[in-house]
Design a protein around this motif. Structure first.
Motif, PDB file in Angstrom:
ATOM      1  N   ARG A 176      50.876  37.685  51.926  1.00  0.00           N
ATOM      2  CA  ARG A 176      49.482  38.734  51.458  1.00  0.00           C
ATOM      3  C   ARG A 176      48.248  38.083  52.019  1.00  0.00           C
ATOM      4  N   VAL A 177      47.300  38.719  52.651  1.00  0.00           N
ATOM      5  CA  VAL A 177      46.449  38.155  53.050  1.00  0.00           C
ATOM      6  C   VAL A 177      45.156  39.699  52.400  1.00  0.00           C
ATOM      7  N   ILE A 178      44.173  39.478  51.184  1.00  0.00           N
ATOM      8  CA  ILE A 178      43.728  40.408  50.951  1.00  0.00           C
ATOM      9  C   ILE A 178      42.171  39.764  50.817  1.00  0.00           C
ATOM     10  N   VAL A 179      41.206  40.531  51.483  1.00  0.00           N
ATOM     11  CA  VAL A 179      39.106  39.452  51.276  1.00  0.00           C
ATOM     12  C   VAL A 179      38.797  40.139  50.447  1.00  0.00           C
ATOM     13  N   VAL A 180      37.986  39.881  49.733  1.00  0.00           N
ATOM     14  CA  VAL A 180      37.095  40.533  49.097  1.00  0.00           C
ATOM     15  C   VAL A 180      35.498  40.501  49.599  1.00  0.00           C
ATOM     16  N   ALA A 181      35.524  41.339  49.821  1.00  0.00           N
ATOM     17  CA  ALA A 181      33.543  41.404  50.302  1.00  0.00           C
ATOM     18  C   ALA A 181      32.663  42.020  49.334  1.00  0.00           C
TER      19      ALA A 181
ATOM     20  N   LEU B 167      47.011  31.367  46.604  1.00  0.00           N
ATOM     21  CA  LEU B 167      45.775  31.047  46.511  1.00  0.00           C
ATOM     22  C   LEU B 167      44.737  32.313  46.806  1.00  0.00           C
ATOM     23  N   LEU B 168      43.841  31.165  46.369  1.00  0.00           N
ATOM     24  CA  LEU B 168      42.153  32.297  46.058  1.00  0.00           C
ATOM     25  C   LEU B 168      41.652  31.144  47.032  1.00  0.00           C
ATOM     26  N   VAL B 169      40.855  32.208  48.162  1.00  0.00           N
ATOM     27  CA  VAL B 169      40.342  30.504  49.246  1.00  0.00           C
ATOM     28  C   VAL B 169      38.906  31.294  48.836  1.00  0.00           C
ATOM     29  N   ASP B 170      37.982  30.452  48.875  1.00  0.00           N
ATOM     30  CA  ASP B 170      36.242  30.868  48.447  1.00  0.00           C
ATOM     31  C   ASP B 170      36.076  30.311  50.239  1.00  0.00           C
ATOM     32  N   ALA B 171      35.485  31.601  50.808  1.00  0.00           N
ATOM     33  CA  ALA B 171      35.466  32.116  51.800  1.00  0.00           C
ATOM     34  C   ALA B 171      33.284  32.380  51.549  1.00  0.00           C
TER      35      ALA B 171
ATOM     36  N   LEU C 183      41.172  39.473  40.469  1.00  0.00           N
ATOM     37  CA  LEU C 183      42.417  39.981  41.144  1.00  0.00           C
ATOM     38  C   LEU C 183      43.632  38.473  40.813  1.00  0.00           C
ATOM     39  N   ALA C 184      43.117  37.293  41.414  1.00  0.00           N
ATOM     40  CA  ALA C 184      43.839  36.159  41.909  1.00  0.00           C
ATOM     41  C   ALA C 184      44.551  35.773  40.809  1.00  0.00           C
TER      42      ALA C 184
ATOM     43  N   PHE D 157      50.994  35.275  47.891  1.00  0.00           N
ATOM     44  CA  PHE D 157      49.554  35.928  48.197  1.00  0.00           C
ATOM     45  C   PHE D 157      48.168  34.958  49.122  1.00  0.00           C
ATOM     46  N   ALA D 158      47.182  35.705  48.983  1.00  0.00           N
ATOM     47  CA  ALA D 158      46.151  34.854  49.112  1.00  0.00           C
ATOM     48  C   ALA D 158      44.894  36.228  49.154  1.00  0.00           C
ATOM     49  N   ILE D 159      43.748  35.188  48.588  1.00  0.00           N
ATOM     50  CA  ILE D 159      43.225  36.255  48.106  1.00  0.00           C
ATOM     51  C   ILE D 159      41.664  35.147  47.935  1.00  0.00           C
ATOM     52  N   ILE D 160      40.769  36.248  49.559  1.00  0.00           N
ATOM     53  CA  ILE D 160      39.919  35.286  50.117  1.00  0.00           C
ATOM     54  C   ILE D 160      38.783  36.203  49.519  1.00  0.00           C
ATOM     55  N   ASP D 161      37.819  34.853  48.810  1.00  0.00           N
ATOM     56  CA  ASP D 161      36.255  35.945  49.246  1.00  0.00           C
ATOM     57  C   ASP D 161      35.041  35.493  49.323  1.00  0.00           C
ATOM     58  N   ALA D 162      35.342  36.265  50.001  1.00  0.00           N
ATOM     59  CA  ALA D 162      34.141  35.999  51.371  1.00  0.00           C
ATOM     60  C   ALA D 162      32.664  36.817  50.816  1.00  0.00           C
ATOM     61  N   GLY D 163      32.675  36.979  50.274  1.00  0.00           N
ATOM     62  CA  GLY D 163      31.598  37.037  49.576  1.00  0.00           C
ATOM     63  C   GLY D 163      30.460  38.192  49.723  1.00  0.00           C
TER      64      GLY D 163
END
Length: 288
Positions: A120-125, A151-155, A139-140, A230-236
């Motif tokens: 499950r992939v969720i983006v935080v912007a 995963l925590l992904v720093d985008a 949250l991650a 799960f993966a949480i992507i930080d889109a900043g």
């Protein structure tokens, strides 16, 4: 009255932490575990689904046990691990931000869904605020405390932060994935938080906006075969077109907004781009 069978059971490594908690809390014995495993093999059900379907444990008892296990989580010592004290969820379960995000976690990540194994992939912007890294990191951490790897992904290319928050110094990262890294798994770095790994922003690359638009980051993350749930992507806080491109293919996006600081015009620009990219907005988090 129902008789319990012998309490001996297979080696603990057959079961996840959450499954072990259910076994121990409900004193499940060898005979019951054999029935559960046979049912799972026959139907493909998760452990929690199997115990309910077989009538071994009442549904409300399952939820009570899982909730107790989830609330406890696994806390760490920030001073001993180097994890920033900004990641309050890692060590302070009563912090207001931890409490707020724990409620959000419950609405986004059901334990049963994580157990099924689909990523499950969720983006935080963020819009009008720079608080996306703190929300994403906490949250991650909270989702990892459910006992499933993620995963925590720093985008957040404009202000990469998570390598510092978790005291790691990886060479590869998101930009490596976008540039066609031969070994995707090499971009993943373990953090001091149990069950949580990080894909840092990575080294600078030329034509970053065009690359993000051309290559689906979410597809690259889904192609990493390390068993993450799960993966949480930080889109900043980045341009709308960058956020929409990063989020393309995700299961949803959370907006971080700030009272009196987030301009409605910025939201009016971002939301149509997300709709065009078929990215659902799951909700907003009000900071301050």
């Amino acid at each position: 009255m129902r008789l319990r069978s012998s309490t001996s059971r297979p080696a603990a490594d057959r079961y996840s932490d959450i499954e072990t908690a259910l076994i121990d809390a409900n004193r499940l014995g060898r005979e019951e575990l054999d029935r559960i495993e046979a049912y799972r093999a026959r139907t493909g059900a998760s452990f929690t689904e199997a115990v309910v379907d077989l009538g071994v444990v009442a549904p409300e008892q399952v939820q009570r046990t899982l909730a107790t296990r989830a609330e406890a989580g696994t806390l760490i010592d920030p001073d001993a691990t180097g994890v920033s004290r900004a990641v309050v969820a890692a060590y302070d379960p009563d912090n207001p931000l931890t409490v707020k995000l724990r409620a959000l976690r419950s609405s986004l990540f059901a334990i049963e869904d994580l157990e099924r194994g689909d990523l499950r992939v969720i983006v935080v912007a963020a819009v009008g605020t720079d608080d996306a890294p703190g929300v994403a990191a906490n949250l991650a951490t909270l989702v990892a405390q459910l006992g499933q790897p993620g995963l925590l992904v720093d985008a957040n290319f404009a202000a990469p932060t998570h390598h510092s928050l978790f005291a790691v110094d990886p060479v590869e990262g998101v930009t490596s994935l976008l540039s066609g890294a031969e070994d995707r798994e090499a971009t993943v770095t373990e953090t001091p938080v149990p069950n949580l790994s990080l894909i840092a922003a990575g080294p600078a690359i030329a034509a970053l906006p065009e690359t993000v638009e051309r290559v689906s980051l979410v597809e690259q993350i889904r192609a990493i075969r390390l068993g993450h749930r799960f993966a949480i992507i930080d889109a900043g806080h980045q341009p709308p077109e960058m956020i929409a491109a990063i989020a393309r293919g995700a299961d949803g996006l959370l907006l971080v907004v700030e009272r009196t600081q987030t301009p409605f015009a910025a939201l009016d620009t971002l939301l149509p781009r997300l709709e065009a990219a078929d990215v659902p907005v799951l909700g907003s988090i009000l900071i301050r």
